[in-house]
Design a protein around this motif. Structure first.
Motif, PDB file in Angstrom:
ATOM      1  N   SER A  21      51.002 -87.800 -29.664  1.00  0.00           N
ATOM      2  CA  SER A  21      51.398 -89.056 -29.020  1.00  0.00           C
ATOM      3  C   SER A  21      52.671 -89.529 -29.710  1.00  0.00           C
ATOM      4  O   SER A  21      52.765 -89.465 -30.937  1.00  0.00           O
ATOM      5  CB  SER A  21      50.316 -90.117 -29.199  1.00  0.00           C
ATOM      6  N   PRO A  22      53.637 -90.039 -28.944  1.00  0.00           N
ATOM      7  CA  PRO A  22      54.903 -90.453 -29.569  1.00  0.00           C
ATOM      8  C   PRO A  22      54.800 -91.850 -30.182  1.00  0.00           C
ATOM      9  O   PRO A  22      55.548 -92.755 -29.832  1.00  0.00           O
ATOM     10  CB  PRO A  22      55.893 -90.411 -28.408  1.00  0.00           C
ATOM     11  N   THR A  23      53.843 -92.008 -31.089  1.00  0.00           N
ATOM     12  CA  THR A  23      53.616 -93.317 -31.694  1.00  0.00           C
ATOM     13  C   THR A  23      54.168 -93.383 -33.116  1.00  0.00           C
ATOM     14  O   THR A  23      53.902 -94.338 -33.841  1.00  0.00           O
ATOM     15  CB  THR A  23      52.102 -93.631 -31.722  1.00  0.00           C
ATOM     16  N   GLY A  24      54.897 -92.355 -33.513  1.00  0.00           N
ATOM     17  CA  GLY A  24      55.480 -92.328 -34.853  1.00  0.00           C
ATOM     18  C   GLY A  24      55.914 -90.912 -35.159  1.00  0.00           C
ATOM     19  O   GLY A  24      55.757 -90.023 -34.312  1.00  0.00           O
ATOM     20  N   PRO A  25      56.443 -90.695 -36.367  1.00  0.00           N
ATOM     21  CA  PRO A  25      56.902 -89.345 -36.712  1.00  0.00           C
ATOM     22  C   PRO A  25      55.725 -88.401 -36.937  1.00  0.00           C
ATOM     23  O   PRO A  25      54.583 -88.840 -37.082  1.00  0.00           O
ATOM     24  CB  PRO A  25      57.667 -89.559 -38.018  1.00  0.00           C
ATOM     25  N   LEU A  26      56.002 -87.114 -36.966  1.00  0.00           N
ATOM     26  CA  LEU A  26      54.952 -86.121 -37.219  1.00  0.00           C
ATOM     27  C   LEU A  26      54.611 -86.136 -38.717  1.00  0.00           C
ATOM     28  O   LEU A  26      55.455 -85.848 -39.553  1.00  0.00           O
ATOM     29  CB  LEU A  26      55.468 -84.747 -36.785  1.00  0.00           C
ATOM     30  N   VAL A  50      53.689 -77.540 -25.947  1.00  0.00           N
ATOM     31  CA  VAL A  50      53.681 -78.863 -26.567  1.00  0.00           C
ATOM     32  C   VAL A  50      53.660 -79.881 -25.439  1.00  0.00           C
ATOM     33  O   VAL A  50      54.503 -79.846 -24.542  1.00  0.00           O
ATOM     34  CB  VAL A  50      54.893 -79.071 -27.491  1.00  0.00           C
ATOM     35  N   ARG A  51      52.644 -80.721 -25.472  1.00  0.00           N
ATOM     36  CA  ARG A  51      52.538 -81.771 -24.460  1.00  0.00           C
ATOM     37  C   ARG A  51      52.678 -83.122 -25.158  1.00  0.00           C
ATOM     38  O   ARG A  51      51.887 -83.440 -26.051  1.00  0.00           O
ATOM     39  CB  ARG A  51      51.173 -81.688 -23.762  1.00  0.00           C
ATOM     40  N   ILE A  52      53.700 -83.860 -24.783  1.00  0.00           N
ATOM     41  CA  ILE A  52      53.886 -85.186 -25.370  1.00  0.00           C
ATOM     42  C   ILE A  52      52.993 -86.169 -24.599  1.00  0.00           C
ATOM     43  O   ILE A  52      53.159 -86.355 -23.400  1.00  0.00           O
ATOM     44  CB  ILE A  52      55.377 -85.622 -25.281  1.00  0.00           C
ATOM     45  N   GLU A  66      61.489 -87.244 -29.508  1.00  0.00           N
ATOM     46  CA  GLU A  66      62.589 -86.387 -29.976  1.00  0.00           C
ATOM     47  C   GLU A  66      62.367 -86.030 -31.442  1.00  0.00           C
ATOM     48  O   GLU A  66      62.616 -84.896 -31.870  1.00  0.00           O
ATOM     49  CB  GLU A  66      63.947 -87.084 -29.824  1.00  0.00           C
ATOM     50  N   GLY A  67      61.930 -87.026 -32.218  1.00  0.00           N
ATOM     51  CA  GLY A  67      61.693 -86.793 -33.647  1.00  0.00           C
ATOM     52  C   GLY A  67      60.635 -85.718 -33.861  1.00  0.00           C
ATOM     53  O   GLY A  67      60.806 -84.803 -34.677  1.00  0.00           O
ATOM     54  N   ILE A  68      59.535 -85.804 -33.117  1.00  0.00           N
ATOM     55  CA  ILE A  68      58.440 -84.835 -33.276  1.00  0.00           C
ATOM     56  C   ILE A  68      58.932 -83.435 -32.877  1.00  0.00           C
ATOM     57  O   ILE A  68      58.693 -82.451 -33.597  1.00  0.00           O
ATOM     58  CB  ILE A  68      57.225 -85.255 -32.401  1.00  0.00           C
ATOM     59  N   LEU A  69      59.646 -83.360 -31.754  1.00  0.00           N
ATOM     60  CA  LEU A  69      60.132 -82.038 -31.307  1.00  0.00           C
ATOM     61  C   LEU A  69      61.121 -81.459 -32.320  1.00  0.00           C
ATOM     62  O   LEU A  69      61.111 -80.256 -32.588  1.00  0.00           O
ATOM     63  CB  LEU A  69      60.782 -82.160 -29.916  1.00  0.00           C
ATOM     64  N   GLY A  70      61.940 -82.328 -32.904  1.00  0.00           N
ATOM     65  CA  GLY A  70      62.905 -81.872 -33.920  1.00  0.00           C
ATOM     66  C   GLY A  70      62.187 -81.348 -35.153  1.00  0.00           C
ATOM     67  O   GLY A  70      62.581 -80.338 -35.748  1.00  0.00           O
ATOM     68  N   THR A  71      61.116 -82.017 -35.537  1.00  0.00           N
ATOM     69  CA  THR A  71      60.363 -81.593 -36.723  1.00  0.00           C
ATOM     70  C   THR A  71      59.692 -80.242 -36.472  1.00  0.00           C
ATOM     71  O   THR A  71      59.691 -79.364 -37.338  1.00  0.00           O
ATOM     72  CB  THR A  71      59.322 -82.673 -37.106  1.00  0.00           C
ATOM     73  N   ALA A 242      51.525 -93.522 -41.642  1.00  0.00           N
ATOM     74  CA  ALA A 242      51.728 -92.323 -42.473  1.00  0.00           C
ATOM     75  C   ALA A 242      53.176 -91.851 -42.325  1.00  0.00           C
ATOM     76  O   ALA A 242      53.752 -91.903 -41.244  1.00  0.00           O
ATOM     77  CB  ALA A 242      50.765 -91.223 -42.033  1.00  0.00           C
ATOM     78  N   HIS A 243      53.755 -91.421 -43.441  1.00  0.00           N
ATOM     79  CA  HIS A 243      55.153 -90.986 -43.417  1.00  0.00           C
ATOM     80  C   HIS A 243      55.319 -89.699 -42.630  1.00  0.00           C
ATOM     81  O   HIS A 243      54.447 -88.845 -42.644  1.00  0.00           O
ATOM     82  CB  HIS A 243      55.643 -90.724 -44.840  1.00  0.00           C
ATOM     83  N   GLY A 244      56.469 -89.563 -42.012  1.00  0.00           N
ATOM     84  CA  GLY A 244      56.791 -88.313 -41.353  1.00  0.00           C
ATOM     85  C   GLY A 244      57.046 -87.239 -42.406  1.00  0.00           C
ATOM     86  O   GLY A 244      57.433 -87.558 -43.536  1.00  0.00           O
ATOM     87  N   VAL A 245      56.810 -85.980 -42.044  1.00  0.00           N
ATOM     88  CA  VAL A 245      57.117 -84.911 -42.999  1.00  0.00           C
ATOM     89  C   VAL A 245      58.637 -84.795 -43.117  1.00  0.00           C
ATOM     90  O   VAL A 245      59.372 -85.117 -42.181  1.00  0.00           O
ATOM     91  CB  VAL A 245      56.505 -83.542 -42.605  1.00  0.00           C
ATOM     92  N   ASN A 246      59.082 -84.329 -44.252  1.00  0.00           N
ATOM     93  CA  ASN A 246      60.512 -84.248 -44.523  1.00  0.00           C
ATOM     94  C   ASN A 246      61.081 -82.942 -43.946  1.00  0.00           C
ATOM     95  O   ASN A 246      60.724 -81.853 -44.406  1.00  0.00           O
ATOM     96  CB  ASN A 246      60.690 -84.303 -46.054  1.00  0.00           C
TER      97      ASN A 246
END
Ligand code: GLU
Length: 291
Positions: A21-26, A50-52, A66-71, A242-246
């Motif tokens: 879910s696009p509710t924050g970073p991965l 991958v289903r958003i 976009e952030g999740i797909l980039g990660t 929770a923080h996104g992974v780097n």
């Protein structure tokens, strides 16, 4: 996952998916679900979609998709297809119509407060035959004795007393949005063969199987992964901040996720994410995942 079953490319093939879910970073917890669903698909010669899950605009964070797909990309997890659940409204509307038409749903005007602790509307609204108003949700009728069993490919045999645990659950919310249970059941019921995801969704699986069965859809095999807890002892989740992974340290992140999944330690010479992923595909074994 549009009409997967109709495309000969997908016939008889393992089709897995990761559905953030696009509710924050991965974050680290979702990284584990992404990695495990990817490895299970690739180890079995399958496709990984991958289903958003973007059907809850009030909870969506701009830029999160976009952030999740980039990660995922930075970690060498390349999808065979990307889909957006928000494009599937027609599918969900048809499912709602089918449930109503076949007498399997009713409008409910209860509020959280009026339902009390169990949060379950058992029969009052159903008897009263409410019609759709601004203030009604739609619930699917779950017979009191409904029991759902399934073989979890990681956790083993599961039995749920659905009629007691999740009686008459909501399929469309009061605000008009489709409930997660309905959307996930419909999308996964279009030819997804395997759903590997976190144990926080184990309780959702019987509801999704129940809906797939009512709607005449296919059902995947499900496997649920151990959860990751933060230093405060709470499950990591985007809502809990929770923080996104780097993205700058993909190999370290993959190694941490792999360790959680019981995958043996990869040699230090595997220094690129794609090399590491290839090594993990070779060594992936569902039976080694801690229960
Ligand atoms: N999109 C939901 C989540 O991120 C559900 C995912 C799933 O069904 O795997 O929690």
């Amino acid at each position: 996952m549009s009409e997967l079953g109709a495309d000969p490319l997908y016939l008889d093939r393992y089709v897995g998916r990761f559905a953030p879910s696009p509710t924050g970073p991965l974050h680290a917890g979702s990284m584990i679900a992404a990695l495990a669903s990817y490895l299970d698909a690739k180890r079995n010669g399958g496709l990984w979609l991958v289903r958003i899950d973007d059907i809850d605009p009030p909870r969506e964070i701009p830029g999160a998709s976009e952030g999740i797909l980039g990660t995922l990309k930075a970690h060498g997890l390349h999808p065979d297809a990307i889909e957006y659940q928000s494009h599937h409204s027609d599918r969900f509307t048809r499912a709602i119509e089918q449930l109503k038409h076949e007498g399997n749903a009713f409008y409910c005007g209860c509020s959280r407060n009026s339902l009390g602790a169990g949060g379950v509307c058992v029969s009052t609204c159903q008897r009263q035959g409410h019609s759709k108003t601004l203030n009604t949700s739609l619930r699917v009728i779950v017979p009191a004795g409904a029991q759902i069993e399934f073989d979890d490919v990681i956790q083993g045999k599961q039995t749920f007393e659905l009629g007691k645990q999740h009686a008459n659950f909501i399929v469309r919310r009061k605000d008009g949005l489709f409930a997660y249970q309905l959307a996930a059941a419909c999308d996964d019921g279009q030819g997804i063969t395997h759903v590997i995801r976190g144990c926080d969704l184990l309780e959702s699986t019987p509801r999704q199987l129940f809906l797939q069965n009512l709607l005449g859809l296919s059902s995947p095999q499900y496997g649920h992964l151990p959860l990751v807890y933060g230093p405060d002892g709470h499950k990591l989740s985007k809502q809990a901040g929770a923080h996104g992974v780097n993205n700058a340290t993909p190999c370290a992140n993959l190694r941490t996720a792999a360790e959680h999944l019981g995958i043996p330690k990869a040699p230090n010479s595997t220094a690129e994410p794609t090399q590491l992923i290839d090594w993990y595909i070779e060594h992936w074994d569902r039976n080694r995942v801690p229960r």
